[in-house]
Design a protein around this motif. Sequence first.
Motif, PDB file in Angstrom:
ATOM      1  N   GLY A  44       0.824  -1.209   0.000  1.00  9.12           N
ATOM      2  CA  GLY A  44       0.000   0.000   0.000  1.00  9.12           C
ATOM      3  C   GLY A  44       0.855   1.256   0.000  1.00  9.12           C
ATOM      4  O   GLY A  44       0.559   2.231  -0.710  1.00  9.12           O
ATOM      5  N   TRP A  45       1.924   1.239   0.807  1.00  3.16           N
ATOM      6  CA  TRP A  45       2.847   2.368   0.806  1.00  3.16           C
ATOM      7  C   TRP A  45       3.529   2.545  -0.550  1.00  3.16           C
ATOM      8  O   TRP A  45       3.798   3.678  -0.975  1.00  3.16           O
ATOM      9  N   ALA A  46       3.836   1.444  -1.224  1.00  2.00           N
ATOM     10  CA  ALA A  46       4.466   1.534  -2.543  1.00  2.00           C
ATOM     11  C   ALA A  46       3.581   2.298  -3.515  1.00  2.00           C
ATOM     12  O   ALA A  46       4.064   3.123  -4.313  1.00  2.00           O
ATOM     13  N   ILE A  47       2.278   2.048  -3.464  1.00  4.73           N
ATOM     14  CA  ILE A  47       1.343   2.766  -4.337  1.00  4.73           C
ATOM     15  C   ILE A  47       1.319   4.249  -3.968  1.00  4.73           C
ATOM     16  O   ILE A  47       1.385   5.126  -4.852  1.00  4.73           O
ATOM     17  N   ALA A  48       1.241   4.543  -2.665  1.00  2.52           N
ATOM     18  CA  ALA A  48       1.182   5.941  -2.222  1.00  2.52           C
ATOM     19  C   ALA A  48       2.461   6.695  -2.581  1.00  2.52           C
ATOM     20  O   ALA A  48       2.412   7.839  -3.072  1.00  2.52           O
ATOM     21  N   ILE A  49       3.613   6.066  -2.354  1.00  7.18           N
ATOM     22  CA  ILE A  49       4.878   6.722  -2.660  1.00  7.18           C
ATOM     23  C   ILE A  49       5.043   6.906  -4.167  1.00  7.18           C
ATOM     24  O   ILE A  49       5.546   7.934  -4.636  1.00  7.18           O
ATOM     25  N   GLY A  50       4.603   5.919  -4.943  1.00  3.71           N
ATOM     26  CA  GLY A  50       4.658   6.059  -6.398  1.00  3.71           C
ATOM     27  C   GLY A  50       3.827   7.235  -6.879  1.00  3.71           C
ATOM     28  O   GLY A  50       4.254   8.015  -7.743  1.00  3.71           O
ATOM     29  N   LEU A  51       2.622   7.394  -6.321  1.00  4.31           N
ATOM     30  CA  LEU A  51       1.768   8.520  -6.699  1.00  4.31           C
ATOM     31  C   LEU A  51       2.414   9.852  -6.303  1.00  4.31           C
ATOM     32  O   LEU A  51       2.436  10.809  -7.099  1.00  4.31           O
ATOM     33  N   LEU A  79       6.028   7.133   9.888  1.00 10.38           N
ATOM     34  CA  LEU A  79       4.628   6.743  10.009  1.00 10.38           C
ATOM     35  C   LEU A  79       4.527   5.228  10.162  1.00 10.38           C
ATOM     36  O   LEU A  79       5.473   4.487   9.866  1.00 10.38           O
ATOM     37  N   ALA A  80       3.376   4.757  10.586  1.00  9.97           N
ATOM     38  CA  ALA A  80       3.186   3.330  10.869  1.00  9.97           C
ATOM     39  C   ALA A  80       3.213   2.508   9.592  1.00  9.97           C
ATOM     40  O   ALA A  80       2.706   2.927   8.548  1.00  9.97           O
ATOM     41  N   GLY A  81       3.799   1.318   9.686  1.00  6.89           N
ATOM     42  CA  GLY A  81       3.732   0.344   8.606  1.00  6.89           C
ATOM     43  C   GLY A  81       4.751   0.493   7.513  1.00  6.89           C
ATOM     44  O   GLY A  81       4.703  -0.236   6.514  1.00  6.89           O
ATOM     45  N   LEU A  82       5.721   1.422   7.665  1.00  2.98           N
ATOM     46  CA  LEU A  82       6.718   1.625   6.616  1.00  2.98           C
ATOM     47  C   LEU A  82       8.119   1.557   7.221  1.00  2.98           C
ATOM     48  O   LEU A  82       8.600   2.525   7.815  1.00  2.98           O
ATOM     49  N   PRO A  83       8.815   0.415   7.065  1.00  4.14           N
ATOM     50  CA  PRO A  83      10.194   0.322   7.547  1.00  4.14           C
ATOM     51  C   PRO A  83      11.097   1.312   6.818  1.00  4.14           C
ATOM     52  O   PRO A  83      10.845   1.668   5.662  1.00  4.14           O
ATOM     53  N   LEU A  84      12.153   1.725   7.491  1.00 12.73           N
ATOM     54  CA  LEU A  84      13.055   2.741   6.940  1.00 12.73           C
ATOM     55  C   LEU A  84      13.631   2.328   5.591  1.00 12.73           C
ATOM     56  O   LEU A  84      13.578   3.083   4.609  1.00 12.73           O
TER      57      LEU A  84
END
Length: 468
Positions: free
Chosen positions: A256-263, A379-384
Amino acid sequence: MGTPTPRTVVASPSSTAAGSPTPMELLRSRGYIALLILGAAVGVPVAIVAYFYLEAVSKAQRFFLTDLPHDLGFAGTPVWWPIPMVAVGGLLVGLSLRYLPGTGGHNPAEGFVAGPTVSARDMPGVAAASLATLAFGAVLGPEAPLVLIGSGLAVLIARLVKRDAPAKALVIVGAAGSFAAISTLLISPLAGAFLLLEAVGVGGSMVSVVLAPGLLAAGIGALIFVGLNHITGFGTFSLAVPNIPVLGTPTVGEFGWAIAIGLAAGVLGTAIRRLAFQIQPYVSRRTLLATPVAGLVVGGLAALFAAVTDKGPEQVLFSGQTALPPLIQQAGAWSVGELLLLVACKSLAYSVSLSSFRGGPTFPGMFIGAAGGLALSHLAGLPLTAGVGMGVGAMTVVMLGGLPLTAVLLTLLFLQAEAVNLISVVIVAVVVAWVTAARLSPWSRPRPPAATHGGRAADPSTADRHNP
Protein backbone atom coordinates in the motif's frame (compact mmCIF):
# COMPACT_ATOMS: atom_id res chain seq x y z
CA MET A 1 22.77 15.76 -42.29
CA GLY A 2 23.75 15.39 -38.63
CA THR A 3 25.30 12.33 -37.12
CA PRO A 4 22.66 9.56 -37.04
CA THR A 5 21.52 8.37 -33.65
CA PRO A 6 21.33 4.70 -32.63
CA ARG A 7 17.55 4.96 -32.71
CA THR A 8 17.59 5.70 -36.43
CA VAL A 9 20.35 3.29 -37.35
CA VAL A 10 19.41 0.17 -35.41
CA ALA A 11 16.15 -1.13 -36.79
CA SER A 12 13.94 -4.05 -35.92
CA PRO A 13 13.63 -6.96 -38.37
CA SER A 14 10.37 -5.61 -39.75
CA SER A 15 12.01 -2.34 -40.73
CA THR A 16 15.43 -3.53 -41.92
CA ALA A 17 16.03 -2.61 -45.51
CA ALA A 18 16.20 -5.39 -48.07
CA GLY A 19 19.73 -6.70 -48.52
CA SER A 20 20.92 -5.68 -45.03
CA PRO A 21 22.77 -8.42 -43.15
CA THR A 22 20.91 -10.39 -40.51
CA PRO A 23 22.20 -10.29 -36.93
CA MET A 24 23.79 -13.73 -37.32
CA GLU A 25 25.50 -12.73 -40.56
CA LEU A 26 26.82 -9.59 -38.93
CA LEU A 27 27.99 -11.55 -35.90
CA ARG A 28 29.99 -13.93 -38.13
CA SER A 29 31.59 -11.20 -40.24
CA ARG A 30 35.24 -10.24 -40.00
CA GLY A 31 34.29 -6.59 -39.62
CA TYR A 32 32.26 -7.31 -36.49
CA ILE A 33 35.25 -9.01 -34.85
CA ALA A 34 37.25 -5.88 -35.57
CA LEU A 35 34.43 -3.84 -34.06
CA LEU A 36 34.56 -5.94 -30.87
CA ILE A 37 38.32 -5.42 -30.63
CA LEU A 38 37.89 -1.68 -31.13
CA GLY A 39 35.14 -1.64 -28.50
CA ALA A 40 37.48 -3.31 -26.00
CA ALA A 41 40.28 -0.91 -26.94
CA VAL A 42 38.24 2.28 -26.46
CA GLY A 43 37.15 1.06 -23.02
CA VAL A 44 40.67 1.70 -21.69
CA PRO A 45 41.10 5.43 -22.49
CA VAL A 46 37.44 6.19 -21.80
CA ALA A 47 37.66 4.60 -18.34
CA ILE A 48 40.85 6.54 -17.60
CA VAL A 49 39.28 9.84 -18.63
CA ALA A 50 36.09 9.05 -16.66
CA TYR A 51 38.08 8.12 -13.57
CA PHE A 52 40.04 11.36 -13.45
CA TYR A 53 36.95 13.38 -14.41
CA LEU A 54 35.09 12.04 -11.36
CA GLU A 55 38.15 12.53 -9.17
CA ALA A 56 38.50 16.13 -10.38
CA VAL A 57 34.83 16.77 -9.57
CA SER A 58 35.22 15.30 -6.08
CA LYS A 59 38.34 17.32 -5.27
CA ALA A 60 36.85 20.54 -6.71
CA GLN A 61 33.69 20.18 -4.63
CA ARG A 62 35.71 19.69 -1.47
CA PHE A 63 38.00 22.63 -2.32
CA PHE A 64 35.29 25.18 -3.09
CA LEU A 65 32.98 24.24 -0.21
CA THR A 66 35.45 23.36 2.56
CA ASP A 67 39.10 24.15 1.84
CA LEU A 68 38.74 27.60 0.26
CA PRO A 69 36.80 29.16 3.19
CA HIS A 70 39.45 27.79 5.56
CA ASP A 71 42.27 29.16 3.37
CA LEU A 72 40.60 32.59 3.44
CA GLY A 73 40.63 32.62 7.26
CA PHE A 74 37.15 31.40 8.16
CA ALA A 75 36.88 28.94 11.04
CA GLY A 76 34.40 26.91 9.02
CA THR A 77 32.21 27.26 5.97
CA PRO A 78 29.99 30.34 6.48
CA VAL A 79 26.27 29.82 6.09
CA TRP A 80 26.18 32.31 3.20
CA TRP A 81 29.15 30.76 1.37
CA PRO A 82 27.16 28.68 -1.17
CA ILE A 83 25.43 31.78 -2.56
CA PRO A 84 28.48 33.32 -4.31
CA MET A 85 29.98 29.93 -5.06
CA VAL A 86 27.06 28.56 -7.09
CA ALA A 87 26.67 32.00 -8.72
CA VAL A 88 30.28 31.79 -9.93
CA GLY A 89 29.51 28.33 -11.27
CA GLY A 90 26.48 29.75 -13.07
CA LEU A 91 28.62 32.48 -14.64
CA LEU A 92 31.14 29.92 -15.89
CA VAL A 93 28.34 27.75 -17.32
CA GLY A 94 26.89 30.81 -19.04
CA LEU A 95 30.27 31.72 -20.53
CA SER A 96 30.80 28.18 -21.82
CA LEU A 97 27.33 28.08 -23.39
CA ARG A 98 27.86 31.49 -24.93
CA TYR A 99 31.36 31.17 -26.31
CA LEU A 100 32.21 27.46 -26.70
CA PRO A 101 30.86 25.35 -29.60
CA GLY A 102 27.75 23.25 -29.06
CA THR A 103 25.13 23.49 -26.35
CA GLY A 104 27.21 22.21 -23.43
CA GLY A 105 25.47 18.83 -23.49
CA HIS A 106 21.91 17.60 -23.14
CA ASN A 107 19.12 19.56 -21.52
CA PRO A 108 18.84 17.75 -18.16
CA ALA A 109 15.20 18.76 -17.69
CA GLU A 110 14.35 16.34 -20.50
CA GLY A 111 15.47 13.40 -18.38
CA PHE A 112 18.20 11.01 -19.45
CA VAL A 113 18.27 11.16 -23.25
CA ALA A 114 20.87 9.37 -25.37
CA GLY A 115 21.11 11.46 -28.51
CA PRO A 116 23.68 11.88 -31.28
CA THR A 117 27.36 11.39 -30.51
CA VAL A 118 29.03 14.63 -29.51
CA SER A 119 31.70 15.83 -31.93
CA ALA A 120 35.31 16.46 -30.95
CA ARG A 121 34.66 20.17 -31.54
CA ASP A 122 31.86 20.23 -28.95
CA MET A 123 33.57 18.15 -26.24
CA PRO A 124 35.37 21.10 -24.57
CA GLY A 125 32.00 22.82 -24.14
CA VAL A 126 30.48 19.70 -22.55
CA ALA A 127 33.44 19.31 -20.20
CA ALA A 128 33.58 22.97 -19.22
CA ALA A 129 29.83 23.39 -18.60
CA SER A 130 29.54 20.16 -16.63
CA LEU A 131 32.62 20.77 -14.48
CA ALA A 132 31.41 24.29 -13.62
CA THR A 133 28.01 22.82 -12.78
CA LEU A 134 29.26 19.99 -10.60
CA ALA A 135 32.23 21.66 -8.90
CA PHE A 136 30.40 24.74 -7.60
CA GLY A 137 27.34 23.00 -6.21
CA ALA A 138 24.49 23.00 -8.73
CA VAL A 139 22.11 20.13 -8.08
CA LEU A 140 22.92 17.81 -10.98
CA GLY A 141 24.99 14.65 -11.45
CA PRO A 142 27.89 13.54 -13.68
CA GLU A 143 26.22 10.72 -15.63
CA ALA A 144 25.00 12.64 -18.70
CA PRO A 145 28.32 14.45 -19.32
CA LEU A 146 30.17 11.16 -18.87
CA VAL A 147 28.02 9.51 -21.54
CA LEU A 148 28.69 12.34 -24.00
CA ILE A 149 32.41 12.53 -23.28
CA GLY A 150 32.75 8.74 -23.49
CA SER A 151 30.95 8.48 -26.81
CA GLY A 152 32.77 11.47 -28.29
CA LEU A 153 36.16 10.17 -27.23
CA ALA A 154 35.40 6.69 -28.60
CA VAL A 155 34.35 8.06 -32.00
CA LEU A 156 37.43 10.29 -32.11
CA ILE A 157 39.67 7.26 -31.49
CA ALA A 158 37.80 5.23 -34.11
CA ARG A 159 38.26 7.97 -36.70
CA LEU A 160 41.96 8.23 -35.91
CA VAL A 161 42.30 4.47 -36.38
CA LYS A 162 40.19 4.32 -39.55
CA ARG A 163 39.33 7.62 -41.20
CA ASP A 164 36.76 6.08 -43.56
CA ALA A 165 34.89 4.13 -40.87
CA PRO A 166 31.21 3.71 -41.85
CA ALA A 167 28.58 5.72 -40.01
CA LYS A 168 26.92 2.61 -38.51
CA ALA A 169 30.23 1.43 -37.07
CA LEU A 170 30.85 4.86 -35.53
CA VAL A 171 27.42 4.77 -33.89
CA ILE A 172 28.18 1.40 -32.29
CA VAL A 173 31.67 2.52 -31.22
CA GLY A 174 30.16 5.69 -29.76
CA ALA A 175 27.68 3.58 -27.81
CA ALA A 176 30.59 1.46 -26.56
CA GLY A 177 32.30 4.60 -25.28
CA SER A 178 29.10 5.63 -23.52
CA PHE A 179 28.87 2.17 -21.90
CA ALA A 180 32.44 2.34 -20.65
CA ALA A 181 32.02 5.86 -19.23
CA ILE A 182 28.69 5.34 -17.47
CA SER A 183 29.79 1.97 -16.08
CA THR A 184 32.70 3.61 -14.28
CA LEU A 185 30.16 5.71 -12.40
CA LEU A 186 27.54 3.02 -11.81
CA ILE A 187 30.22 0.39 -11.00
CA SER A 188 28.27 -2.10 -13.08
CA PRO A 189 28.45 -2.82 -16.82
CA LEU A 190 24.94 -4.30 -16.62
CA ALA A 191 23.54 -1.12 -15.05
CA GLY A 192 25.09 0.89 -17.86
CA ALA A 193 23.59 -1.51 -20.39
CA PHE A 194 20.11 -1.14 -18.90
CA LEU A 195 20.36 2.64 -18.80
CA LEU A 196 21.53 3.09 -22.37
CA LEU A 197 19.31 0.32 -23.76
CA GLU A 198 16.19 2.00 -22.39
CA ALA A 199 17.35 5.53 -23.20
CA VAL A 200 18.28 4.77 -26.80
CA GLY A 201 15.28 2.54 -27.40
CA VAL A 202 17.20 -0.19 -29.21
CA GLY A 203 14.92 -3.07 -30.10
CA GLY A 204 14.49 -6.15 -32.23
CA SER A 205 16.94 -8.91 -33.02
CA MET A 206 19.91 -6.51 -33.31
CA VAL A 207 20.00 -5.82 -29.55
CA SER A 208 22.70 -8.33 -28.63
CA VAL A 209 24.80 -7.51 -31.68
CA VAL A 210 24.80 -3.80 -30.88
CA LEU A 211 25.26 -4.19 -27.11
CA ALA A 212 28.16 -6.65 -27.23
CA PRO A 213 30.89 -4.10 -28.13
CA GLY A 214 29.55 -1.78 -25.45
CA LEU A 215 29.47 -4.50 -22.79
CA LEU A 216 33.01 -5.49 -23.71
CA ALA A 217 34.14 -1.86 -23.46
CA ALA A 218 32.36 -1.51 -20.12
CA GLY A 219 33.94 -4.68 -18.75
CA ILE A 220 37.44 -3.59 -19.79
CA GLY A 221 36.74 -0.12 -18.42
CA ALA A 222 35.68 -1.54 -15.05
CA LEU A 223 38.99 -3.41 -14.78
CA ILE A 224 40.90 -0.23 -15.64
CA PHE A 225 38.90 1.67 -13.02
CA VAL A 226 39.84 -0.82 -10.30
CA GLY A 227 43.47 -0.79 -11.43
CA LEU A 228 43.63 3.01 -11.32
CA ASN A 229 42.43 2.93 -7.73
CA HIS A 230 45.37 0.76 -6.73
CA ILE A 231 47.81 2.95 -8.68
CA THR A 232 46.58 6.37 -7.56
CA GLY A 233 45.14 5.56 -4.13
CA PHE A 234 42.30 8.02 -4.75
CA GLY A 235 39.69 5.47 -3.70
CA THR A 236 36.83 3.74 -5.45
CA PHE A 237 33.41 4.97 -6.46
CA SER A 238 30.70 2.67 -5.16
CA LEU A 239 26.93 2.99 -5.26
CA ALA A 240 26.19 0.43 -2.57
CA VAL A 241 25.12 1.83 0.80
CA PRO A 242 26.65 -0.29 3.60
CA ASN A 243 25.15 -0.98 7.01
CA ILE A 244 21.51 -0.34 6.16
CA PRO A 245 18.74 -1.54 8.51
CA VAL A 246 17.66 -5.12 7.89
CA LEU A 247 14.31 -5.53 6.13
CA GLY A 248 11.98 -8.49 6.50
CA THR A 249 9.55 -10.01 4.01
CA PRO A 250 7.29 -7.37 2.43
CA THR A 251 3.87 -6.96 4.02
CA VAL A 252 0.51 -5.97 2.57
CA GLY A 253 0.91 -2.59 4.23
CA GLU A 254 4.20 -2.01 2.43
CA PHE A 255 2.55 -2.66 -0.92
CA GLY A 256 0.00 0.00 0.00
CA TRP A 257 2.85 2.37 0.81
CA ALA A 258 4.47 1.53 -2.54
CA ILE A 259 1.34 2.77 -4.34
CA ALA A 260 1.18 5.94 -2.22
CA ILE A 261 4.88 6.72 -2.66
CA GLY A 262 4.66 6.06 -6.40
CA LEU A 263 1.77 8.52 -6.70
CA ALA A 264 3.55 11.16 -4.61
CA ALA A 265 6.80 10.79 -6.58
CA GLY A 266 4.92 11.09 -9.86
CA VAL A 267 3.39 14.38 -8.74
CA LEU A 268 6.55 15.82 -7.13
CA GLY A 269 8.87 14.80 -9.98
CA THR A 270 6.49 16.23 -12.57
CA ALA A 271 6.27 19.50 -10.63
CA ILE A 272 10.08 19.73 -10.49
CA ARG A 273 10.34 19.28 -14.25
CA ARG A 274 7.43 21.64 -14.89
CA LEU A 275 9.12 24.44 -12.96
CA ALA A 276 12.40 23.79 -14.80
CA PHE A 277 10.67 24.05 -18.18
CA GLN A 278 8.95 27.26 -17.07
CA ILE A 279 12.25 28.87 -16.09
CA GLN A 280 14.22 27.71 -19.13
CA PRO A 281 12.97 30.29 -21.70
CA TYR A 282 14.03 33.16 -19.43
CA VAL A 283 17.49 31.63 -18.91
CA SER A 284 18.04 30.93 -22.60
CA ARG A 285 17.28 34.52 -23.60
CA ARG A 286 19.90 36.04 -21.26
CA THR A 287 22.31 33.25 -20.41
CA LEU A 288 25.22 35.34 -19.12
CA LEU A 289 22.93 37.14 -16.69
CA ALA A 290 20.44 34.39 -15.86
CA THR A 291 22.81 31.52 -15.03
CA PRO A 292 24.58 33.43 -12.23
CA VAL A 293 21.15 34.47 -10.90
CA ALA A 294 20.13 30.81 -10.97
CA GLY A 295 23.32 30.05 -9.04
CA LEU A 296 22.37 32.67 -6.45
CA VAL A 297 18.99 30.97 -6.00
CA VAL A 298 20.53 27.50 -5.59
CA GLY A 299 23.14 28.81 -3.16
CA GLY A 300 20.49 30.76 -1.28
CA LEU A 301 18.38 27.66 -0.79
CA ALA A 302 21.42 25.79 0.55
CA ALA A 303 22.23 28.68 2.90
CA LEU A 304 18.62 28.84 4.08
CA PHE A 305 18.60 25.13 4.89
CA ALA A 306 21.92 25.36 6.76
CA ALA A 307 20.72 28.38 8.74
CA VAL A 308 17.44 26.76 9.81
CA THR A 309 18.88 23.35 10.65
CA ASP A 310 22.15 22.15 12.15
CA LYS A 311 23.00 20.35 8.91
CA GLY A 312 25.49 21.55 6.31
CA PRO A 313 24.68 23.23 2.98
CA GLU A 314 26.13 20.24 1.12
CA GLN A 315 22.88 18.39 1.79
CA VAL A 316 21.18 20.73 -0.69
CA LEU A 317 24.15 21.34 -2.99
CA PHE A 318 25.64 18.87 -5.46
CA SER A 319 24.05 15.73 -6.87
CA GLY A 320 23.57 13.95 -3.54
CA GLN A 321 25.41 10.82 -4.65
CA THR A 322 28.00 10.93 -1.85
CA ALA A 323 25.57 12.41 0.70
CA LEU A 324 23.03 9.62 0.26
CA PRO A 325 24.78 6.85 2.28
CA PRO A 326 25.31 9.07 5.37
CA LEU A 327 21.72 10.29 5.11
CA ILE A 328 20.45 6.70 5.41
CA GLN A 329 23.01 5.53 7.96
CA GLN A 330 22.41 8.55 10.23
CA ALA A 331 18.64 8.67 9.77
CA GLY A 332 18.13 8.85 13.52
CA ALA A 333 19.80 12.26 13.62
CA TRP A 334 17.14 13.76 11.33
CA SER A 335 13.74 15.00 12.44
CA VAL A 336 10.71 14.80 10.18
CA GLY A 337 10.69 18.58 9.86
CA GLU A 338 14.34 18.65 8.77
CA LEU A 339 13.72 15.94 6.19
CA LEU A 340 10.69 17.74 4.76
CA LEU A 341 12.64 21.00 4.57
CA LEU A 342 15.47 19.12 2.85
CA VAL A 343 13.05 17.71 0.27
CA ALA A 344 11.61 21.18 -0.36
CA CYS A 345 14.95 23.01 -0.66
CA LYS A 346 16.63 20.26 -2.68
CA SER A 347 13.64 20.01 -5.04
CA LEU A 348 13.61 23.75 -5.73
CA ALA A 349 17.40 23.86 -6.17
CA TYR A 350 17.16 20.81 -8.43
CA SER A 351 14.50 22.43 -10.58
CA VAL A 352 16.52 25.64 -10.99
CA SER A 353 19.65 23.61 -11.81
CA LEU A 354 17.76 21.58 -14.42
CA SER A 355 16.68 24.80 -16.09
CA SER A 356 20.06 26.51 -16.22
CA PHE A 357 23.05 24.20 -15.73
CA ARG A 358 24.47 21.14 -17.49
CA GLY A 359 24.70 17.72 -15.88
CA GLY A 360 22.75 14.55 -15.26
CA PRO A 361 19.29 14.28 -13.67
CA THR A 362 19.69 10.92 -11.93
CA PHE A 363 21.27 11.33 -8.50
CA PRO A 364 19.44 14.42 -7.19
CA GLY A 365 16.17 12.61 -7.85
CA MET A 366 17.42 9.55 -5.99
CA PHE A 367 18.47 11.71 -3.03
CA ILE A 368 15.12 13.49 -2.86
CA GLY A 369 13.32 10.15 -3.06
CA ALA A 370 15.44 8.75 -0.22
CA ALA A 371 14.82 11.81 1.98
CA GLY A 372 11.10 11.61 1.33
CA GLY A 373 11.08 7.91 2.11
CA LEU A 374 12.92 8.55 5.37
CA ALA A 375 10.36 11.16 6.38
CA LEU A 376 7.46 8.81 5.62
CA SER A 377 9.12 5.95 7.51
CA HIS A 378 8.23 7.76 10.74
CA LEU A 379 4.63 6.74 10.01
CA ALA A 380 3.19 3.33 10.87
CA GLY A 381 3.73 0.34 8.61
CA LEU A 382 6.72 1.62 6.62
CA PRO A 383 10.19 0.32 7.55
CA LEU A 384 13.06 2.74 6.94
CA THR A 385 14.83 0.70 4.27
CA ALA A 386 11.59 0.00 2.41
CA GLY A 387 10.66 3.70 2.44
CA VAL A 388 14.07 4.67 1.11
CA GLY A 389 13.97 2.03 -1.63
CA MET A 390 10.49 2.96 -2.80
CA GLY A 391 11.31 6.67 -2.76
CA VAL A 392 14.57 6.25 -4.64
CA GLY A 393 13.05 4.04 -7.34
CA ALA A 394 9.92 6.13 -7.81
CA MET A 395 11.71 9.48 -8.09
CA THR A 396 14.39 8.00 -10.36
CA VAL A 397 11.92 6.77 -12.98
CA VAL A 398 10.19 10.16 -13.08
CA MET A 399 13.34 12.25 -13.33
CA LEU A 400 14.93 9.97 -15.94
CA GLY A 401 11.91 10.58 -18.13
CA GLY A 402 10.54 7.04 -17.87
CA LEU A 403 13.19 4.28 -17.70
CA PRO A 404 11.58 1.76 -15.30
CA LEU A 405 14.08 -1.09 -15.65
CA THR A 406 16.98 1.24 -14.98
CA ALA A 407 15.17 2.82 -12.01
CA VAL A 408 14.64 -0.58 -10.37
CA LEU A 409 18.20 -1.73 -11.06
CA LEU A 410 19.82 1.46 -9.73
CA THR A 411 17.73 1.27 -6.56
CA LEU A 412 18.75 -2.32 -5.94
CA LEU A 413 22.42 -1.45 -6.58
CA PHE A 414 22.22 1.25 -3.91
CA LEU A 415 20.47 -0.99 -1.40
CA GLN A 416 21.86 -4.30 -2.58
CA ALA A 417 22.19 -5.75 0.95
CA GLU A 418 18.37 -5.93 1.07
CA ALA A 419 17.72 -6.24 -2.67
CA VAL A 420 15.83 -9.53 -2.44
CA ASN A 421 13.32 -8.19 0.08
CA LEU A 422 13.00 -4.83 -1.67
CA ILE A 423 12.52 -5.83 -5.28
CA SER A 424 8.77 -6.42 -5.25
CA VAL A 425 7.76 -3.18 -3.49
CA VAL A 426 10.30 -1.14 -5.47
CA ILE A 427 8.83 -2.45 -8.72
CA VAL A 428 5.33 -1.47 -7.61
CA ALA A 429 6.46 2.04 -6.61
CA VAL A 430 8.38 2.50 -9.86
CA VAL A 431 5.51 1.39 -12.09
CA VAL A 432 2.97 3.55 -10.24
CA ALA A 433 5.27 6.59 -10.44
CA TRP A 434 5.96 5.94 -14.11
CA VAL A 435 2.28 5.72 -15.00
CA THR A 436 1.42 8.75 -12.85
CA ALA A 437 4.10 10.87 -14.51
CA ALA A 438 2.94 9.70 -17.94
CA ARG A 439 -0.62 10.75 -17.10
CA LEU A 440 0.66 14.15 -15.99
CA SER A 441 3.05 14.58 -18.91
CA PRO A 442 0.83 17.04 -20.88
CA TRP A 443 1.02 19.32 -17.84
CA SER A 444 4.73 18.83 -17.16
CA ARG A 445 5.98 21.30 -19.72
CA PRO A 446 4.56 24.55 -21.09
CA ARG A 447 3.51 25.06 -24.67
CA PRO A 448 6.39 25.51 -27.14
CA PRO A 449 7.41 29.11 -27.82
CA ALA A 450 5.86 31.01 -30.70
CA ALA A 451 7.49 30.43 -34.05
CA THR A 452 10.35 32.77 -34.88
CA HIS A 453 13.11 33.08 -37.44
CA GLY A 454 11.15 32.31 -40.56
CA GLY A 455 8.39 30.26 -38.98
CA ARG A 456 10.61 27.91 -36.98
CA ALA A 457 10.54 27.76 -33.21
CA ALA A 458 13.63 29.19 -31.62
CA ASP A 459 15.97 26.66 -30.02
CA PRO A 460 16.34 27.61 -26.32
CA SER A 461 19.79 26.04 -26.17
CA THR A 462 21.14 28.40 -28.82
CA ALA A 463 19.11 31.53 -28.13
CA ASP A 464 21.82 32.94 -25.91
CA ARG A 465 24.17 33.18 -28.86
CA HIS A 466 21.97 35.98 -30.19
CA ASN A 467 21.27 37.55 -26.79
CA PRO A 468 24.40 37.59 -24.63
